[in-house]
Design an enzyme around this catalytic site. Sequence first.
Site, PDB file in Angstrom:
ATOM      1  CD  GLU A 408      37.837  33.438  36.389  1.00 34.42           C
ATOM      2  OE1 GLU A 408      38.417  33.982  36.622  1.00 34.42           O
ATOM      3  OE2 GLU A 408      37.620  32.786  35.052  1.00 34.42           O
ATOM      4  CG  HIS A 411      42.681  33.853  37.205  1.00 37.92           C
ATOM      5  ND1 HIS A 411      43.727  33.878  36.471  1.00 37.92           N
ATOM      6  CD2 HIS A 411      41.630  33.369  36.205  1.00 37.92           C
ATOM      7  CE1 HIS A 411      43.611  33.336  35.461  1.00 37.92           C
ATOM      8  NE2 HIS A 411      42.579  33.067  35.339  1.00 37.92           N
TER       9      HIS A 411
END
Length: 628
Positions: A408, A411
């Site tokens: 994550e 991202h």
Amino acid sequence: MRKLTIVLALIALTVTAGAQSRDRSQTPDKFKWNLAEIYPSDAAWRAAKDKLSADLPTLHRFQGTLAASAASLADALDLQARFSKELARLYSYASLEADQDTRDSGHEGMRQEMNQLAAAFAAESSYIEPELVKAGEAPIKSFVAAEPRLTTYGFYLADVFRRAPHTLSDAEEKLLADAGPLAGNPGSLFNILSNADFPYPTVTLSDGKRVKLDQAAYGELRALPNRADREKVMTAFFNALASFGRTFGTSMSGEVLKVQFYAKARKYPSDLASQLDGPNIPASVYSRLVDGVNRNLPAFHRYLKLRARMMKVDKLHYYDLYAPLVSSVDLKYTPGEAQKLVLAAVAPLGTDYQATIGRAFDSRWIDLYPNEGKASGAYSDGGAYDVHPYMLINYNGQYTDVSTLAHELGHTMQSYYSNKTQPYPLAGYPTFVAEVASTFNESLLIDYMLGQIKDDDTRLSLLGNYLENIKGTVFRQTQFAEFELRMHEMAEKGQPITGDALSKLYLEITKKYYGDAEGVCVVDPYIAHEWSYIPHFYRDFYVFQYATSFTASSALAEKVKAGDAEAKKRYLAFLSAGGSKYPVDLLKDAGVDMTTDEPLRSHDQADEPDHGRHGTYSGQENAITTKH
């Protein structure tokens, strides 16, 4: 939504997580995101939302003037971009608040309001692209050359003319925009049913403990070391889903029919073509992936046979697929330890990259722990352009949770760098490239871990997790992609999309991928219902990009880990490029051509990785979706 209307948030990835039994009020603030940086309160959000609602009709004052002058066109696009940026910020706040507790009807109502406001925004601006197409490409090009403010919109304007054959009249575009709130209903229904209302079963495990098998608990308990427990958990979970098969089938049918409606309305030859045209991805990229992975199923079957030998089972079953390969190792990491591991792992990308990740941990960009009602899984939301990205995690201290954090944060770093470097209209990067940054980080993490750990059992455990990530990112996501394509092809042929029809199709494809007929892995009949709990399929033709991004990130990461300074420079430039080019071109600039078989073939022919130093694969099993 059309390009430049709403970049609501890139990128969301959902993965299975641990049981959500924690009371949110008991979680220390440092492990909860600080949404006050977006808006200080719900009241402030409401005031900003009401102001935007009142201001939206002012977009109409430019209707009929776009071809009059370069200044008029620039004024219209600037206003549209300003409204879009505020809309994305409003949407992020409402969505993040709602995901803290999906049972909270107030915040879910705010999210629904944003869906309606997004549709209103699309309707108010729906005249822009038809009017540009009517004006013609040559005069608009001359405007771009003459007006510096239009430089930012040059890529968008060129794309408008590329998509001109599928752009409708003013009235037709407005009608499609007005239908926006209806279009989101299948996904909203699935979200509420699966996260808040579904009557998940309770089972008694071999130790006498009774557990409720919600999605998060299932994700944790399907990996139990006791084989009988695993079978009981999987059987109960999927049979419970089966009892609602008609409902899930109706919801999925609504999603497919929605895509079909928009594809026909815009005169595309197929659902797939309609979904890939926006980012200008050749349909051959999709078919190459499915065909290539099918050619390599024997390699996947070899891994499954290895798993069976390591687990010492005569016949591998689907319920054995998530059990740890080395049961004696129970790796646990505190949040602080996870932070240190991730920071050390990403060192090859430089001190600025590390420092920003440190801020994400220390400045409450992350909502870390599970709690009752919290949305399952994990994602990164970069929609608040002028603030910073936010991450939802369900952390349970396993190595997979550390890997999810790294994922994550990939991202998040792409959103952070793109938002920092690009003007708003160019900051939202296409989903086709989104999973490159996340799986790149995972590759760095496993490389670092294997370089630090000397204990054989621990190394085997990490490598087992690593192989599972390959399974989940390449084979499983391509399996999903093939199912999704076949499902839409059924609708295009006029065949019914029912729960029973989808279960039959899913079981057929799953048996092929796992070698059921060859005796590689037994796919029990209840696995037919697995499709109904996968949220991927409400983000149409998205999942194939996990596998394509993985092959791209593997190639790019190897060069950076080898110390190639130019490769590192190209990769950081890629993270900062946002949506300034088409995704295929962004990856070409970074160093990989996804229009050929080369990325997948390079992995077919790669030497075995040096497990003492690093590997070449990474990924996330059961992952999802763009956050809209």
